[in-house]
Design a protein around this motif. Structure first.
Motif, short mmCIF file in Angstrom:
data_model
loop_
_atom_site.label_atom_id
_atom_site.label_comp_id
_atom_site.label_asym_id
_atom_site.label_seq_id
_atom_site.Cartn_x
_atom_site.Cartn_y
_atom_site.Cartn_z
N GLN A 120 0.81 -0.99 -0.01
CA GLN A 120 0.07 0.17 0.00
C GLN A 120 0.73 1.35 0.10
OE1 GLN A 120 -2.63 0.13 2.99
NE2 GLN A 120 -3.73 1.94 2.48
N THR A 121 1.88 1.14 0.70
CA THR A 121 2.87 2.38 0.72
C THR A 121 3.53 2.54 -0.34
OG1 THR A 121 3.35 2.13 3.04
CG2 THR A 121 4.74 3.26 1.74
N ILE A 122 4.05 1.63 -1.14
CA ILE A 122 4.45 1.78 -2.43
C ILE A 122 3.70 2.15 -3.55
CG2 ILE A 122 6.45 0.71 -3.85
CD1 ILE A 122 7.54 -0.65 -1.76
N PHE A 123 2.52 1.25 -3.76
CA PHE A 123 2.07 1.28 -4.79
C PHE A 123 0.68 1.84 -4.77
CE2 PHE A 123 4.28 -2.92 -5.14
CZ PHE A 123 5.22 -2.54 -6.23
N GLY A 124 -0.04 2.21 -3.73
CA GLY A 124 -0.98 2.90 -3.42
C GLY A 124 -2.21 2.00 -3.11
#
Length: 309
Positions: A120-124
């Motif tokens: 979730q942090t890297i790719f949304g």
């Protein structure tokens, strides 16, 4: 008769997709004795990586070549799963050699939340689409043999074919290659495998990488069908009855179990569902798995454990 055949084929195609997800569980358990509850998170992480890399590559290429963008994205997502495999071995498994199974199980639960959070942090956290060019229109077949013909979903058929090819390749990998035999040796006894020169850390990286590639293919297929969203992680729950039915240590068991579950879900929903008010497709697999746990807990093809005293 034509409707029955159509339902049967639909069940077989769904079963192959279940088998693909179940393979991730079997591969890791077969080689390390770890029941990997993080398999669903691996499917989600791989699908997120594929969707976002494809989006970025397509933008960089100006939208001129979807095939090239998807190829770049697949390589990038594969490298991401290689990094995940290396990180799991280096920072987790290496420090837990020969620990109790319950400890390793809890570790995979921790890996689940880490992968979901990092993804979730890297790719949304948006809902993404994966467009790999698979046709989505159904096609009517065998009209001359059955009245009204048989309706086949092209996307499901291609996905099932890809899953079947990958399953076949993995079966050959485990049975015919030196690395596959080393994986089985590590699963039997970590210390004995190390004593004969099998590098445990390298083997674990390989098996988590293979499970990661399986998760990537499963993520692409399910992401193409359902969209890439965080509920995709729950697809692994649909594979748990398959693993129980086929056996935790059997690659062929994952295939047969998936086909049985897929066909059973479709047929029960069509023919038994109206009698019980519908919804049977949701819980049929779990009831069948419970029956197997009561009478044959090792599954159809699992290894029966005999304790000698």
């Amino acid at each position: 008769m034509g409707f029955f055949i159509e339902t049967l084929i639909g069940g077989l195609m769904a079963g192959m997709l279940y088998s693909l997800v179940a393979l991730g569980f079997v591969l890791i358990f077969k080689s390390s004795g770890v029941f990997n509850f993080a398999q669903g998170a691996m499917v989600l992480f791989a699908a997120l990586a594929m969707a976002r890399f494809s989006e970025w590559a397509n933008h960089a290429l100006g939208g001129d070549s979807l095939l090239l963008a998807n190829l770049i994205a697949f390589v990038g997502a594969g490298l991401a799963m290689l990094f995940v495999a290396w990180a799991v071995e280096r920072f987790v498994l290496r420090k837990l050699v020969n620990q109790e199974g319950a400890t390793l199980l809890m570790v995979t639960l921790g890996i689940t939340y880490v992968l979901e959070g990092v993804g979730q942090t890297i790719f949304g956290s948006e809902i993404y689409n994966i467009d790999v060019g698979m046709p989505k229109e159904p096609v009517m077949m065998l009209e001359s043999m059955f009245e009204g013909g048989i309706l086949i979903n092209k996307e499901d058929f291609i996905a099932a074919l890809i899953a079947a090819v990958l399953v076949g390749l993995l079966t050959l990998f485990f049975q015919k290659t030196p690395v596959g035999r080393a994986l089985r040796a590590v699963a039997d006894d970590h210390q004995a495998a190390q004593s004969i020169g099998i590098p445990l850390n390298r083997i674990w990286v390989i098996v988590w990488l293979v499970a990661g590639i399986v998760a990537l293919v499963a993520g692409i297929i399910w992401g193409s069908k359902l969209g890439v969203q965080f509920s995709l992680a729950t697809v692994a729950l649909r594979a748990l009855p398959v693993v129980i039915l086929g056996g935790l240590t059997s690659v062929p068991g994952a295939i047969v179990g998936g086909l049985i579950i897929g066909v059973g879900e479709k047929l029960s929903e069509v023919y038994i569902g109206p009698m019980v008010g519908g919804g049977i497709e949701i819980w049929f697999a779990y009831v069948l798995a419970l029956v197997f746990l009561l009478f044959r807990p090792q599954g159809l093809f699992g290894e029966k454990i005999i304790n000698r005293v």
